[in-house]
Design an enzyme around this catalytic site. Sequence first.
Site, PDB file in Angstrom:
ATOM      1  N   PRO A   1       0.763  -1.275  -0.005  1.00  0.00           N
ATOM      2  CA  PRO A   1       0.193   0.066  -0.032  1.00  0.00           C
ATOM      3  C   PRO A   1       0.883   1.320  -0.182  1.00  0.00           C
ATOM      4  O   PRO A   1       0.734   2.072   0.981  1.00  0.00           O
ATOM      5  CB  PRO A   1      -1.025   0.033   1.226  1.00  0.00           C
ATOM      6  CG  PRO A   1       0.019  -0.969   2.242  1.00  0.00           C
ATOM      7  CD  PRO A   1       0.609  -1.960   1.367  1.00  0.00           C
ATOM      8  N   CYS A   2       1.594   1.525  -1.188  1.00  0.00           N
ATOM      9  CA  CYS A   2       2.339   2.634  -1.198  1.00  0.00           C
ATOM     10  C   CYS A   2       1.383   3.797  -1.295  1.00  0.00           C
ATOM     11  O   CYS A   2       2.093   5.122  -1.139  1.00  0.00           O
ATOM     12  CB  CYS A   2       3.167   2.688  -2.080  1.00  0.00           C
ATOM     13  SG  CYS A   2       2.558   2.575  -4.107  1.00  0.00           S
TER      14      CYS A   2
END
Length: 272
Positions: free
Chosen positions: A239-240
């Site tokens: 989950p950048c």
Amino acid sequence: MVAAVIATCREIERSRGECRASELAGNVGYSEGHLRRSFRDIVGVSLASYVRECQVDRVRETLRESATVTDAVFEAGFRSASAFYESGAPRLGMSPARYREGAPGAYIRYTSVDTPVGTVLAASTSRGVCSIRVGDDEDLLVEALRDEFALAVLERDDEGLHHVASVLAGAVRGDDDASVLPLDLAGTAFQIRVWEALRTISMGETRTYSDVASQIGSPRAVRAVASACAANRVALAVPCHRVVRHDGTLGGYRWGVDVKEALLVAERTSSS
């Protein structure tokens, strides 16, 4: 000191033989210990790790041209084939011989799901998800997937990947956390450290690039963290989108800032 570290990086990248830390330090006029400490602080990985990653990259470059895997291994600067298999081969994501041949016959299944942020296309090997893309045109997403795995056998499998699609659809709504999905990723040692750190960020929360750099023990490697986020090939699962700038603004996102904002809003709404 930054200039010395940059010069050391360039020397390592150009080298076709063994890189000795003592010689690298002498070339820039510092003690070996000082260079090692400064290198980790500035680059984000140890000097030894950087040398190994550059050697592995050279193996990748030469495997298709060399007559044998052993030739490629020695040409890249490894002292023995066993040294490569111990430290380098696992990072290729497949056997060296298979990589040299272009990975013909690798079997990758894919599926897609329509979401409020666009089509989400996911692909998986037998070990885990290897690609998650987001966009408005599914045909273009599939074409990009075929380019990414040009010599693999790609097959659509909506039924077999139903669970993956369901989790991703839920993640876009803020109901599920895609970081639970098993992954099959290849990256540098530093990228893997960053991606693992990102998967510890809870839904509804964000971290700054500086936060992530500190978490992995490399507080000065903020730009390198941002680069690792940009290199992430599995949106949502790593989950950048939960990483923002130090002033709270969103920063960039491979799949569009609007998508990043929508994902964060959905997660915060669901968590409140």
